[in-house]
Design a protein around this motif. Structure first.
Motif, PDB file in Angstrom:
ATOM      1  N   ARG A 285       3.577  -2.788  -8.777  1.00 36.92           N
ATOM      2  CA  ARG A 285       4.956  -3.069  -8.365  1.00 36.92           C
ATOM      3  C   ARG A 285       5.077  -3.293  -6.861  1.00 36.92           C
ATOM      4  NH1 ARG A 285       7.045   1.060 -10.552  1.00 36.92           N
ATOM      5  NH2 ARG A 285       7.246   2.406  -8.728  1.00 36.92           N
ATOM      6  N   LYS A 286       4.317  -2.543  -6.067  1.00 44.41           N
ATOM      7  CA  LYS A 286       4.505  -2.558  -4.624  1.00 44.41           C
ATOM      8  C   LYS A 286       3.480  -3.391  -3.864  1.00 44.41           C
ATOM      9  CE  LYS A 286       6.688   2.014  -4.498  1.00 44.41           C
ATOM     10  NZ  LYS A 286       6.651   3.391  -3.909  1.00 44.41           N
TER      11      LYS A 286
ATOM     12  N   LYS B 235       2.528   1.678 -10.062  1.00 41.41           N
ATOM     13  CA  LYS B 235       3.117   1.662  -8.720  1.00 41.41           C
ATOM     14  C   LYS B 235       2.447   0.622  -7.832  1.00 41.41           C
ATOM     15  CE  LYS B 235       4.467   6.547  -8.749  1.00 41.41           C
ATOM     16  NZ  LYS B 235       4.193   7.887  -8.173  1.00 41.41           N
TER      17      LYS B 235
END
Length: 268
Positions: free
Chosen positions: A171-172, A168
């Protein structure tokens, strides 16, 4: 400077022990190493005799100065084990809470460590056992993550959680973040359970995630070294844990080539 976060949401898996002894092993190989204590419990700072209580500049003051755009204090402590340390104390927990209202809080560790780029070959960040603002900021500032795991059923099951968290953040927040590898720690090779769990780790995660060949065994010398404020490599050079950490350092040194050959779990 390659920045590696030593992280796992599970406590008691040897994160601090790994950060200290991997750092000292890399320094013994001739690399310049910076250790960052990003845990309010300040275990890494105490391990190397760098604990300053509530006095003196620490990671908290460095990050606050960075956020306020003022000259940072001199926070680096030089040790006789050839590694430098940015220490922590319990006041870091106050910073953890205050970061909730800080603009771009996930970038504060990256900003704080920017002045050290070019001064060191490796920076190892000892993360606290949770996913809070400081851990997120540490992962955002890192090139890769080293995940220590004890060969116990709950610890092995928890690997999926930390890998999901890293995915996560990649990705962010930090698209360059990779898993450097999974390190099996505190292993008691005398038991069938340990052997079964090690096999389970390789079966479940080995095809997509690097599992270090070095395995850190359960070793009383590690606990003894803590009481002496010395790395186990200095306290007992030939004990099994010291041998394992020196082997780990050689694997970390070769990590870039290994990642080119083997896709990580983040790319599944």
């Amino acid at each position: 400077m390659k920045t590696i976060a030593i992280a796992n949401q599970k406590g008691g898996v040897g994160k601090t022990t790994t950060a200290v002894n991997l750092g000292v092993a890399l320094a013994d190989m001739g690399y310049k190493v910076l250790l960052v204590d990003a845990d309010p419990q300040a275990s890494l700072s105490r391990y190397l005799g760098c604990s300053q209580g509530n006095e003196g500049a620490s990671l908290k003051e460095l990050i606050e100065a960075t956020c306020n755009e003022v000259d940072p204090p001199d926070v680096v402590i030089h040790t006789d084990e050839k590694v430098d340390v940015i220490p922590a104390n319990i006041q870091l927990s106050d910073l953890q809470r205050s970061l909730t209202n800080t603009f771009m809080r996930e970038c504060v560790m990256q900003w704080a460590l920017e002045p050290f780029q070019g001064q060191y070959d490796y920076c190892l960040i000892d993360c606290m056992p949770e996913l809070g603002n400081l851990v997120t900021a540490s992962l955002a500032a890192s090139d890769s993550v080293l995940i220590p795991v004890q060969p116990l059923i709950l610890d092995v099951e928890g690997l999926a959680s930390i890998i999901g968290t890293i995915r996560k953040i990649r990705r962010k927040i930090n698209p360059k973040l990779e898993i450097d590898g999974v390190l099996i720690t505190i292993a008691d090779h005398r038991t069938n359970m340990t052997r079964d769990m090690i096999k389970a780790i390789h079966t479940s995660y080995g095809p997509h995630t690097r599992i270090y060949q070095a395995i850190v065994p359960r070793c009383t010398r590690v606990g003894e070294s803590l009481t002496k404020s010395e790395s186990v490599l200095r306290y007992s050079k030939q004990c099994p844990a010291s041998v394992a950490y020196r082997a780990l350092a050689k694997e970390v040194e070769k990590g870039e080539r290994s990642r080119e050959k083997h896709p990580t779990a983040l790319d599944r």
